[in-house]
Design a protein around this motif. Structure first.
Motif, PDB file in Angstrom:
ATOM      1  N   UNK A 108       0.823  -1.194   0.000  1.00 10.90           N
ATOM      2  CA  UNK A 108       0.000   0.000   0.000  1.00 10.90           C
ATOM      3  C   UNK A 108       0.865   1.255   0.000  1.00 10.90           C
ATOM      4  N   UNK A 109       0.256   2.397   0.274  1.00 11.68           N
ATOM      5  CA  UNK A 109       0.963   3.672   0.339  1.00 11.68           C
ATOM      6  C   UNK A 109       0.629   4.336   1.665  1.00 11.68           C
ATOM      7  N   UNK A 110       1.647   4.729   2.375  1.00 17.35           N
ATOM      8  CA  UNK A 110       1.473   5.370   3.679  1.00 17.35           C
ATOM      9  C   UNK A 110       1.376   6.883   3.473  1.00 17.35           C
ATOM     10  N   UNK A 111       0.230   7.512   3.760  1.00 15.39           N
ATOM     11  CA  UNK A 111       0.107   8.952   3.543  1.00 15.39           C
ATOM     12  C   UNK A 111       0.990   9.787   4.467  1.00 15.39           C
ATOM     13  N   UNK A 112       1.473   9.212   5.561  1.00 15.54           N
ATOM     14  CA  UNK A 112       2.409   9.969   6.395  1.00 15.54           C
ATOM     15  C   UNK A 112       3.802   9.988   5.767  1.00 15.54           C
ATOM     16  N   UNK A 113       4.128   8.964   4.984  1.00 18.74           N
ATOM     17  CA  UNK A 113       5.404   8.947   4.263  1.00 18.74           C
ATOM     18  C   UNK A 113       5.303   9.751   2.977  1.00 18.74           C
ATOM     19  N   UNK A 114       4.210   9.587   2.263  1.00 17.13           N
ATOM     20  CA  UNK A 114       3.986  10.312   1.009  1.00 17.13           C
ATOM     21  C   UNK A 114       2.668  11.080   1.105  1.00 17.13           C
ATOM     22  N   UNK A 115       2.688  12.296   1.628  1.00 14.98           N
ATOM     23  CA  UNK A 115       1.457  13.090   1.676  1.00 14.98           C
ATOM     24  C   UNK A 115       0.855  13.325   0.291  1.00 14.98           C
ATOM     25  N   UNK A 116       1.701  13.298  -0.756  1.00 16.13           N
ATOM     26  CA  UNK A 116       1.208  13.424  -2.126  1.00 16.13           C
ATOM     27  C   UNK A 116       1.778  12.296  -2.959  1.00 16.13           C
ATOM     28  N   UNK A 117       0.940  11.762  -3.856  1.00 15.05           N
ATOM     29  CA  UNK A 117       1.365  10.673  -4.731  1.00 15.05           C
ATOM     30  C   UNK A 117       0.894  10.998  -6.142  1.00 15.05           C
ATOM     31  N   UNK A 118       1.806  10.902  -7.114  1.00 19.23           N
ATOM     32  CA  UNK A 118       1.530  11.317  -8.487  1.00 19.23           C
ATOM     33  C   UNK A 118       1.455  10.101  -9.401  1.00 19.23           C
ATOM     34  N   UNK A 119       0.434  10.078 -10.236  1.00 17.26           N
ATOM     35  CA  UNK A 119       0.261   9.041 -11.251  1.00 17.26           C
ATOM     36  C   UNK A 119       0.508   9.672 -12.621  1.00 17.26           C
ATOM     37  N   UNK A 120       1.719   9.599 -13.148  1.00 15.80           N
ATOM     38  CA  UNK A 120       1.978  10.181 -14.464  1.00 15.80           C
ATOM     39  C   UNK A 120       1.597   9.204 -15.584  1.00 15.80           C
ATOM     40  N   UNK A 121       0.531   9.516 -16.276  1.00 11.29           N
ATOM     41  CA  UNK A 121       0.067   8.700 -17.396  1.00 11.29           C
ATOM     42  C   UNK A 121      -0.050   7.229 -16.976  1.00 11.29           C
ATOM     43  N   UNK A 122      -0.559   7.002 -15.767  1.00  9.44           N
ATOM     44  CA  UNK A 122      -0.683   5.639 -15.219  1.00  9.44           C
ATOM     45  C   UNK A 122      -2.018   5.057 -15.654  1.00  9.44           C
ATOM     46  N   UNK A 123      -2.115   4.731 -16.934  1.00 13.65           N
ATOM     47  CA  UNK A 123      -3.398   4.318 -17.481  1.00 13.65           C
ATOM     48  C   UNK A 123      -3.679   2.832 -17.319  1.00 13.65           C
ATOM     49  N   UNK A 124      -2.677   2.037 -16.954  1.00 12.11           N
ATOM     50  CA  UNK A 124      -2.888   0.593 -16.787  1.00 12.11           C
ATOM     51  C   UNK A 124      -2.458   0.184 -15.384  1.00 12.11           C
ATOM     52  N   UNK A 125      -3.419  -0.134 -14.549  1.00 12.81           N
ATOM     53  CA  UNK A 125      -3.125  -0.508 -13.166  1.00 12.81           C
ATOM     54  C   UNK A 125      -3.927  -1.758 -12.818  1.00 12.81           C
ATOM     55  N   UNK A 129      -3.768  -2.439  -7.159  1.00 12.82           N
ATOM     56  CA  UNK A 129      -3.265  -1.068  -7.103  1.00 12.82           C
ATOM     57  C   UNK A 129      -4.408  -0.079  -6.919  1.00 12.82           C
ATOM     58  N   UNK A 130      -5.489  -0.281  -7.666  1.00 23.51           N
ATOM     59  CA  UNK A 130      -6.639   0.615  -7.547  1.00 23.51           C
ATOM     60  C   UNK A 130      -7.164   0.635  -6.116  1.00 23.51           C
ATOM     61  N   UNK A 131      -7.256  -0.541  -5.489  1.00 22.56           N
ATOM     62  CA  UNK A 131      -7.719  -0.613  -4.103  1.00 22.56           C
ATOM     63  C   UNK A 131      -6.761   0.118  -3.169  1.00 22.56           C
ATOM     64  N   UNK A 132      -5.439  -0.006  -3.444  1.00 20.99           N
ATOM     65  CA  UNK A 132      -4.447   0.670  -2.610  1.00 20.99           C
ATOM     66  C   UNK A 132      -4.555   2.184  -2.756  1.00 20.99           C
ATOM     67  N   UNK A 133      -4.813   2.674  -3.984  1.00 18.08           N
ATOM     68  CA  UNK A 133      -4.959   4.107  -4.197  1.00 18.08           C
ATOM     69  C   UNK A 133      -6.203   4.630  -3.473  1.00 18.08           C
ATOM     70  N   UNK A 134      -7.289   3.887  -3.530  1.00 20.42           N
ATOM     71  CA  UNK A 134      -8.529   4.301  -2.853  1.00 20.42           C
ATOM     72  C   UNK A 134      -8.306   4.366  -1.342  1.00 20.42           C
ATOM     73  N   UNK A 135      -7.643   3.347  -0.794  1.00 20.54           N
ATOM     74  CA  UNK A 135      -7.366   3.350   0.654  1.00 20.54           C
ATOM     75  C   UNK A 135      -6.438   4.505   1.016  1.00 20.54           C
ATOM     76  N   UNK A 136      -5.450   4.749   0.184  1.00 16.59           N
ATOM     77  CA  UNK A 136      -4.509   5.853   0.429  1.00 16.59           C
ATOM     78  C   UNK A 136      -5.249   7.181   0.551  1.00 16.59           C
ATOM     79  N   UNK A 137      -6.168   7.448  -0.370  1.00 20.76           N
ATOM     80  CA  UNK A 137      -6.922   8.707  -0.322  1.00 20.76           C
ATOM     81  C   UNK A 137      -7.818   8.748   0.905  1.00 20.76           C
ATOM     82  N   UNK A 138      -8.519   7.655   1.187  1.00 19.78           N
ATOM     83  CA  UNK A 138      -9.397   7.627   2.361  1.00 19.78           C
ATOM     84  C   UNK A 138      -8.629   7.839   3.652  1.00 19.78           C
ATOM     85  N   UNK A 139      -7.369   7.409   3.682  1.00 17.85           N
ATOM     86  CA  UNK A 139      -6.544   7.555   4.879  1.00 17.85           C
ATOM     87  C   UNK A 139      -5.903   8.937   4.991  1.00 17.85           C
TER      88      UNK A 139
END
Length: 462
Positions: A108-125, A129-139
């Motif tokens: 997953x992604x820890x929002x305390x480690x990465x307060x911002x996370x960038x998806x550059x042209x990340x069209x295939x996931x 990964x999608x579940x991890x991104x959703x949890x990251x935002x909710x957290x």
């Protein structure tokens, strides 16, 4: 070149960069060798043994998206987009860390480690990964994408709706496709009322807003679409990072960066250092890197060439935060206890500053020699060199001292030189001399790598 390599974590030098295929030395290697000598004199050691810092920005590395980008040339190849993304962040005085798809799926992604996370042209996931991104935002994380995030799964199979459409508050109505070189503007109270006029955007005309909020538009196409989800937020730029990179040297390129600063501001991210010319304009194409070693911060700056005739310029450096004792390590100049100072920036020539909570006031050195003691064999004498740093701190941080050895004939003995690590202001090293080294007074010189303060002592070989 060599400073760029060290600033980006390289710890070795490839001889192929020095020699031509016919094994003659490249002419440019003459001046490059001088740069390497300086790095080997302690600056490189200090950086290699420090922790390279980022600004809390993670960047998505997606092999699936790279392959997907080769299916269509509409938005460019992802490997180029990555470089454009990196250059844009570096132009803004920010640093980042790439995080791979498998890491995200497993950890997953820890929002305390990465307060911002960038998806550059990340069209295939992948769905994971999608579940991890959703949890990251909710957290509480801030997820930023440029164009077409999650349009395909990790096998390149189209997903309808996109895997992240709901998270970004959009839907897609196919038919318009990419619109190139568009003008747009961003103005919104969420950005503190800031206004940015944007030129040369490549926008995705298929995007429409559902429950997101568009902070701007390029014609009829929404841009900078934001949505609050849980404790976090998403921002879909809806224009490619390639547009930011194309105008990086143009006057209106500043507006592109202003908009991205605004997006990153949702996570409280801003550059720690600003470098501006006399007119208040930020110095263009200046990369800033930071390293940390206990209480010591090393700040590297590398001015890339905007054009071949670009002159040197004197600019003001602003450190956001407390005033610290600041040293220009390449010139040895003490700049005082400061958060503002002026420095000359020469294209393609690196700067390196050290910032400490204490002042370095001096250095002392003692040296002595003892007979070799290897049992059963004859050896040369052993020199003992003790170094002490004088500082305004009771316990200074780890620092490095360059030790040079000069023979009785006045010639430098490079093979005896070394970089000595000091802890709490003290360090000791031993020099194994050869049996046939000339007797007499040898000179030992110790130079503090940060302040360039030096001390000398004589060591007498029998």
């Amino acid at each position: 070149m060599w400073w760029y390599a060290v600033y980006h974590g390289t710890q070795s030098i490839c001889p192929m960069d020095a020699f031509t295929p016919s094994t003659t030395v490249y002419p440019s290697f003459g001046w490059a060798s001088e740069e390497m000598k300086e790095l080997r004199a302690g600056s490189g050691q200090a950086l290699m043994n420090s922790r390279r810092l980022d600004d809390g920005i993670g960047v998505h590395y997606s092999q699936s998206s790279l392959h997907a980008s080769t299916l269509s040339g509409e938005w460019g190849r992802l490997d180029r987009v990555w470089l454009q993304t990196f250059a844009t962040l570096e132009d803004m005085g920010l640093q980042y860390t790439c995080v791979a798809y498998e890491q995200i799926e497993q950890e997953g992604i820890d929002p305390t480690r990465y307060p911002a996370f960038i998806l550059p042209y990340s069209q295939a996931i992948s769905p994971q990964e999608a579940a991890a991104f959703i949890k990251y935002v909710n957290d509480g994380g801030l997820l930023i994408a440029d164009v077409r995030p999650g349009l395909f799964d990790h096998h390149g199979k189209a997903s309808t709706p996109g895997l992240l459409d709901e998270l970004f508050g959009i839907k897609r109505v196919p038919g318009t496709g990419p619109l190139k070189n568009q003008a747009g503007s961003v103005r919104d109270d969420l950005l503190g009322g800031a206004f940015a006029e944007l030129i040369g955007l490549d926008v995705d005309g298929d995007v429409q807003v559902t429950d997101g909020h568009a902070m701007g538009a390029a014609g009829e196409v929404p841009i900078m679409i934001t949505k609050q989800t849980g404790k976090g937020r998403t921002v879909l730029l809806n224009y490619g990072f390639g547009a930011l990179h194309r105008v990086r040297n143009e006057p209106h390129g500043a507006a592109q960066r202003t908009a991205l600063y605004g997006a990153l501001g949702f996570a409280g991210i801003e550059p720690r250092y600003l470098v501006a010319t006399g007119g208040g304009e930020l110095l263009r194409q200046l990369e800033i890197v930071r390293f940390e070693d206990g209480p010591i911060e090393y700040v590297g700056m590398l001015k890339y060439r905007v054009n071949i005739s670009e002159p040197a310029v004197t600019a003001q450096v602003e450190a956001r935060g407390s005033q610290l004792h600041t040293y220009d390590m390449r010139s040895g100049q003490y700049l005082g206890r400061a958060d503002l100072w002026r420095s000359e920036f020469v294209p393609a020539r690196a700067k390196l500053f050290a910032r400490l909570p204490y002042e370095i006031t001096g250095i002392s050195l003692s040296a002595s020699a003892q007979p070799g003691r290897a049992e059963g064999q004859q050896t040369g004498p052993v020199g003992t060199v003790n170094v002490a740093l004088q500082t305004t701190a009771k316990e200074p941080g780890r620092q490095w001292v360059e030790v040079r050895v000069t023979g009785p004939d006045g010639q430098l003995r490079r093979h005896y030189g070394r970089n000595l690590q000091t802890e709490k202001g003290r360090g000791t090293t031993y020099i194994q001399f050869a049996l046939n080294d000339e007797p007499g007074a040898w000179q030992i010189t110790a130079r503090d790598v940060i302040s360039s303060k030096t001390a000398t002592a004589n060591l007498v070989l029998p």
